[in-house]
Design a protein around this motif. Structure first.
Motif, PDB file in Angstrom:
ATOM      1  N   LEU A  26       0.811  -1.220   0.000  1.00 25.63           N
ATOM      2  CA  LEU A  26       0.000   0.000   0.000  1.00 25.63           C
ATOM      3  C   LEU A  26       0.845   1.270   0.000  1.00 25.63           C
ATOM      4  O   LEU A  26       0.308   2.376  -0.069  1.00 25.63           O
ATOM      5  N   ILE A  27       2.175   1.115   0.037  1.00 24.95           N
ATOM      6  CA  ILE A  27       3.066   2.283  -0.036  1.00 24.95           C
ATOM      7  C   ILE A  27       3.038   2.850  -1.464  1.00 24.95           C
ATOM      8  O   ILE A  27       3.173   2.115  -2.439  1.00 24.95           O
ATOM      9  N   ASN A  28       2.862   4.151  -1.577  1.00 24.64           N
ATOM     10  CA  ASN A  28       2.892   4.839  -2.886  1.00 24.64           C
ATOM     11  C   ASN A  28       1.965   4.177  -3.916  1.00 24.64           C
ATOM     12  O   ASN A  28       2.302   4.082  -5.098  1.00 24.64           O
ATOM     13  N   LEU A  29       0.806   3.755  -3.473  1.00 23.61           N
ATOM     14  CA  LEU A  29      -0.070   2.976  -4.340  1.00 23.61           C
ATOM     15  C   LEU A  29      -0.528   3.755  -5.573  1.00 23.61           C
ATOM     16  O   LEU A  29      -0.757   3.166  -6.632  1.00 23.61           O
ATOM     17  N   GLY A  85      -9.501   1.105  -6.697  1.00 22.21           N
ATOM     18  CA  GLY A  85      -9.292  -0.013  -7.612  1.00 22.21           C
ATOM     19  C   GLY A  85      -8.007  -0.751  -7.334  1.00 22.21           C
ATOM     20  O   GLY A  85      -7.971  -1.994  -7.334  1.00 22.21           O
ATOM     21  N   ARG A  86      -6.942  -0.014  -7.084  1.00 22.62           N
ATOM     22  CA  ARG A  86      -5.658  -0.659  -6.807  1.00 22.62           C
ATOM     23  C   ARG A  86      -5.666  -1.350  -5.447  1.00 22.62           C
ATOM     24  O   ARG A  86      -5.031  -2.397  -5.279  1.00 22.62           O
ATOM     25  N   PHE A  87      -6.395  -0.803  -4.490  1.00 22.49           N
ATOM     26  CA  PHE A  87      -6.534  -1.454  -3.196  1.00 22.49           C
ATOM     27  C   PHE A  87      -7.217  -2.814  -3.355  1.00 22.49           C
ATOM     28  O   PHE A  87      -6.805  -3.804  -2.736  1.00 22.49           O
ATOM     29  N   ALA A  88      -8.232  -2.865  -4.212  1.00 24.59           N
ATOM     30  CA  ALA A  88      -8.914  -4.138  -4.477  1.00 24.59           C
ATOM     31  C   ALA A  88      -7.947  -5.154  -5.071  1.00 24.59           C
ATOM     32  O   ALA A  88      -7.945  -6.336  -4.691  1.00 24.59           O
ATOM     33  N   MET A 357      12.531  -0.375  -6.068  1.00 24.68           N
ATOM     34  CA  MET A 357      12.558   0.717  -7.044  1.00 24.68           C
ATOM     35  C   MET A 357      11.168   0.927  -7.641  1.00 24.68           C
ATOM     36  O   MET A 357      10.721   2.066  -7.826  1.00 24.68           O
ATOM     37  N   LEU A 358      10.490  -0.176  -7.922  1.00 19.42           N
ATOM     38  CA  LEU A 358       9.152  -0.096  -8.512  1.00 19.42           C
ATOM     39  C   LEU A 358       8.202   0.683  -7.597  1.00 19.42           C
ATOM     40  O   LEU A 358       7.442   1.536  -8.055  1.00 19.42           O
ATOM     41  N   ILE A 359       8.252   0.381  -6.320  1.00 12.51           N
ATOM     42  CA  ILE A 359       7.345   1.029  -5.368  1.00 12.51           C
ATOM     43  C   ILE A 359       7.720   2.491  -5.143  1.00 12.51           C
ATOM     44  O   ILE A 359       6.854   3.366  -5.060  1.00 12.51           O
ATOM     45  N   LEU A 360       9.008   2.783  -5.070  1.00 14.72           N
ATOM     46  CA  LEU A 360       9.459   4.141  -4.771  1.00 14.72           C
ATOM     47  C   LEU A 360       9.525   5.045  -6.000  1.00 14.72           C
ATOM     48  O   LEU A 360       9.330   6.253  -5.900  1.00 14.72           O
ATOM     49  N   ASN A 361       9.781   4.445  -7.176  1.00 13.64           N
ATOM     50  CA  ASN A 361       9.897   5.235  -8.405  1.00 13.64           C
ATOM     51  C   ASN A 361       9.451   4.388  -9.599  1.00 13.64           C
ATOM     52  O   ASN A 361      10.273   3.910 -10.378  1.00 13.64           O
TER      53      ASN A 361
END
Length: 522
Positions: A26-29, A85-88, A357-361
């Motif tokens: 859920l970080i930077n979703l 939507g992304r949370f689902a 990297m994907l999650i942060l950038n």
């Protein structure tokens, strides 16, 4: 109380794993802006679940509605539809990870199951698609859990197990047509056990599963729109007639695409280890190995031979099974010397860094991988399909809108970005009224010198595409894409109207009243 304590102790890994999974995922979703298909599905999700008579609109584009309904349901709980939507998808991805654990434990033991669920949760391609409001997370989930159910049916062909298998496959088909590959693969596996191994009791189980499948999807099958549009799936996959032309070049391209996607996006160590793990499963006579391998390899081969093109998005639903044989090898390596343990650590470290990297950038992740693989989809960050500029445009409009009266946001009849995104974002704001516009809607347009509106009006476009209304709107603001070749633009009505004028607020008043009525019920 004691019973609950025992359950918590028994399932403590899954409990702790689930908490950690949700915390990280859920970080930077919403850091990566809304993708073109996400905006379509979220817009459909809102209209399906909030506007009477629109429950099956996605069938007009040959898209089954279940996942879209789920997106619409979650949009009730979050102001940002993209987050909803992304949370689902994150939740569905967690269910898949738990399924990977259950399946690996059924095939091996608890140690392999723990490693498999952890690896699944850190592999970049799964991290990416389990954080997107797309259909792929749902299909991957069905693939894993239906394999669990298939093993149960073959080992214990009871009515209950048969119903569970049919229900899962039915749910999969309510999500996306590509789940047919799992249905065909399961049928072939059961058929092999019936005809080759003479396990005739599976005949009854198969028909119970088939009947359950049709019961789950009955509302879909009796909908005439489904049958009218289903054939349009030939945009993406070969028809039977086309398959019999033996398109070898496409098959080889798809096969090589699988190896490239697996090697790059699963990361090299995990992909190669999974191939070795498959061989070792056969050599060591792992229980249920043939059911597991035949089911997933069958579905994967069907994907390779049926698709007109290959992409990581098409493959991602059929790749999670590779994590399980890879985990088996990692557990064996960890029992070895320091060099083998080091290889395991590196194998975990690489996907962990890439996923970080994907999650942060996410933009940098996509761009950098595009330098390595042609299957890195830069459409998420470049061009019309990317969502850059949409949030900026919506914020610009909100800052210049009055909370006490409607502000009209008009856009063309295209679906995708920015039109669908603007529609769903505007529907979540009380004072923003989304409406379609096109020169073809106005008879005798050439007789009007200008247009007016008593409400603030903002025309959101792809670049300068003003759908034949160039003479009536002037550019207010442009929000360029990172590659500077595309922009989301906002136009407003030209000022100082002199001559015969067309009042858009009067023409749109019935639609405004209808939207106002719907918004009052939210």
């Amino acid at each position: 109380m004691k019973q609950w304590e025992n359950k918590i102790i028994k399932y403590r890994f899954l409990l702790l794993f689930s908490i950690a999974y949700l915390f990280v995922y859920l970080i930077n979703l919403t850091l990566l802006p809304i993708f073109n298909d996400e905006s379509i599905y979220l817009d459909w999700g809102w209209s399906h679940t909030h506007m009477p008579g629109h429950l099956y609109d996605s069938l007009l584009d040959a898209k089954q509605p279940l996942m879209i309904w789920i997106f619409g349901f979650f949009e009730n709980f979050f102001q940002d539809p993209l987050y909803a939507g992304r949370f689902a998808s994150v939740l569905i991805g967690l269910i898949t990870a738990i399924g990977v654990y259950i399946l690996a434990k059924k095939l091996f033991n608890n140690h392999v199951a723990i490693i498999a669920s952890i690896i699944y949760s850190i592999v970049p391609i799964f991290v990416f698609y389990n954080r997107q409001a797309l259909l792929e997370a749902g299909i991957a989930c069905i693939g894993i859990w239906s394999c669990v159910a298939l093993i149960d049916v073959i080992r214990n062909p009871s009515t209950k197990n048969s119903i569970v298998l049919g229900t899962l496959l039915g749910i999969g088909f309510l999500i996306k047509s590509s789940s047919l590959l799992f249905i065909v693969s399961a049928s072939l596996v059961i058929g092999f056990y019936i005809f080759k191994l003479r396990k005739t009791e599976l005949v009854k189980s198969y028909f119970i599963s088939l009947a359950t499948f049709f019961c789950v999807d009955i509302l879909l099958f009796i909908n005439p729109v489904f049958w009218q549009t289903f054939s349009s799936n030939s945009r993406y996959s070969f028809t039977l007639a086309e398959l019999f032309t033996f398109p070898f070049s496409t098959w080889f391209t798809n096969l090589f695409g699988f190896f490239e996607v697996g090697f790059v996006f699963l990361t090299p160590f995990i992909f190669l280890t999974s191939i070795i793990g498959i061989a070792m499963m056969i050599k060591h006579r792992i229980k249920n190995r043939y059911i597991f391998l035949a089911y997933f390899l069958g579905a994967l081969l069907l994907e390779i031979f049926s698709g007109k093109t290959q992409s990581q998005r098409y493959l991602v639903s059929f790749l999670p099974f590779l994590i399980i044989p890879a985990s088996f090898i990692f557990v064996q390596l960890w029992k070895g010397n320091f060099a083998k343990k080091s290889l395991v650590i590196v194998s975990f470290f690489l996907p962990l860094i890439i996923s970080g990297m994907l999650i942060l950038n996410p933009k940098e992740y996509i761009v950098q991988l595009s330098n390595i693989s042609r299957y890195s989809d830069v459409g998420y960050v470049y061009g019309q399909t990317s969502g850059y500029g949409i949030n900026e445009a919506m914020n610009y409009i909100k800052e210049r809108s009055s909370p006490s009266q409607p502000s009209l946001i008009v856009f063309g009849f295209n679906i995708g970005n920015p039109e669908s995104a603007v529609d769903v974002y505007a529907n979540k704001s009380v004072n923003l009224f989304p409406l379609h516009i096109d020169s073809k809607l106005f008879q005798g347009l050439e007789s009007y010198k200008c247009m007016t509106s008593k409400y603030p009006m903002f025309f959101v476009t792809r670049n300068d595409q003003r759908v034949g209304l160039d003479n009536y709107f002037s550019l207010e603001k442009s929000f360029p894409n990172p590659d500077k070749t595309y922009s989301v633009r906002i136009y407003t009505l030209k000022k100082n109207c002199v001559g015969n004028a067309l009042s858009l607020s009067e023409l749109y008043q019935p639609s405004i009243n209808k939207i106002l009525e719907m918004k009052s019920g939210y």
